[in-house]
Design an enzyme around this catalytic site. Structure first.
Site, PDB file in Angstrom:
ATOM      1  CB  CYS A  41      -0.896  -0.015   1.231  1.00 15.50           C
ATOM      2  SG  CYS A  41      -2.077   1.360   1.273  1.00 15.50           S
ATOM      3  CG  ASP A  43      -0.685   3.868   5.401  1.00 15.27           C
ATOM      4  OD1 ASP A  43       0.218   4.368   6.111  1.00 15.27           O
ATOM      5  OD2 ASP A  43      -1.880   3.851   5.741  1.00 15.27           O
ATOM      6  NE  ARG A  45      -0.611   4.665   8.884  1.00 18.87           N
ATOM      7  CZ  ARG A  45      -1.852   4.346   9.231  1.00 18.87           C
ATOM      8  NH1 ARG A  45      -2.235   4.459  10.464  1.00 18.87           N
ATOM      9  NH2 ARG A  45      -2.703   3.891   8.322  1.00 18.87           N
ATOM     10  CG  HIS A  97      -1.478  -1.202   5.865  1.00 18.75           C
ATOM     11  ND1 HIS A  97      -1.958  -0.192   6.669  1.00 18.75           N
ATOM     12  CD2 HIS A  97      -1.702  -0.806   4.598  1.00 18.75           C
ATOM     13  CE1 HIS A  97      -2.429   0.779   5.902  1.00 18.75           C
ATOM     14  NE2 HIS A  97      -2.294   0.435   4.640  1.00 18.75           N
ATOM     15  CB  CYS A 100      -5.621  -0.590   4.674  1.00 25.00           C
ATOM     16  SG  CYS A 100      -5.331  -0.066   2.963  1.00 25.00           S
TER      17      CYS A 100
HETATM   18 CO    CO Z   1      -3.386   1.132   3.028  1.00 27.57          CO
END
Ligand code: CO
Length: 208
Positions: A41, A43, A45, A97, A100
């Site tokens: 992803c 993302d 993090r 994750h 998400c």
């Molecule tokens: Co995500």
């Protein structure tokens, strides 16, 4: 964001690398030979190298919202094709994750404009597993299960690809489905079974 800090950090990093190995960048510039393709992803993090203790050159990486690989997406398809046919990676890892945002958005009934067709990939996963998901009463647990099922279905999508089936047969290319548990920092292995999935979908998707 202080971008000057980034350039300062970069200079420090170069110094550190050269201190350990003076030829580090000369060697890095020669070629790449990553052992696996990582699809995760976008993302902020979920940082690939840091959470997995990897170095430059270890993983070929593709990231998008909610780690999906739709058949008509030229971007992820090109990455997969290049990794399998040219870099000849040994494995493809799909890593989702928990928490998400993409998966969460797909669970809500809201018009998100341009994101609608992208998130529909995840809504389709929900529809495929509606019975199991709707039986989960706790919202958080259902959300986490959809994260896992999305990873599983994207692994199935990868197994549908002809070059992947060929590489699996010829040189045992494998596909892994993982979830990064953002609450503990640990990676969970969903234990995807390539042959079991291929056997299940073979009559329709067997291309090689
Ligand atoms: Co995500």
């Amino acid at each position: 964001m202080d971008f000057k800090k980034i350039f300062d950090n970069n200079k420090e990093w170069v110094k550190e690398k050269i201190k350990i190995d003076k030829d580090y960048f000369e060697n890095l510039g020669k070629d790449q030979n990553p052992e696996f393709l990582y699809i995760g992803c976008s993302d902020s993090r979920v940082t690939v190298e840091e959470i997995m203790g990897l170095n430059p050159g270890d993983a070929f990486v593709h990231r998008n919202i909610a780690n999906v690989v739709p058949a008509t997406d030229l971007n992820s398809a090109s990455v997969i094709d290049y990794a399998v046919s040219h870099l000849e990676v040994e494995a493809i890892v799909i890593c989702g994750h928990y928490a998400c945002g993409g998966v969460k958005a797909a669970m809500e009934s809201e018009d998100l404009g341009l994101l609608n067709p992208w998130l529909r990939n995840i809504r389709d996963v929900y529809r495929l597993h509606k019975k199991e998901l709707n039986a989960i009463k706790c919202d958080e647990e259902r959300y986490e299960r959809l994260v896992e099922l999305n990873v599983q279905e994207q692994c199935v999508n990868i197994i549908k690809i002809a070059s992947v089936q060929k590489a699996h047969r010829e040189r045992n290319l494998n596909v892994y489905g993982w979830v990064f548990d953002i609450h503990t920092g640990e990676i969970v292995d969903l234990k995807i079974d390539f042959d079991k999935i291929l056997h299940k979908i073979m009559d329709i998707y067997h291309l090689d």
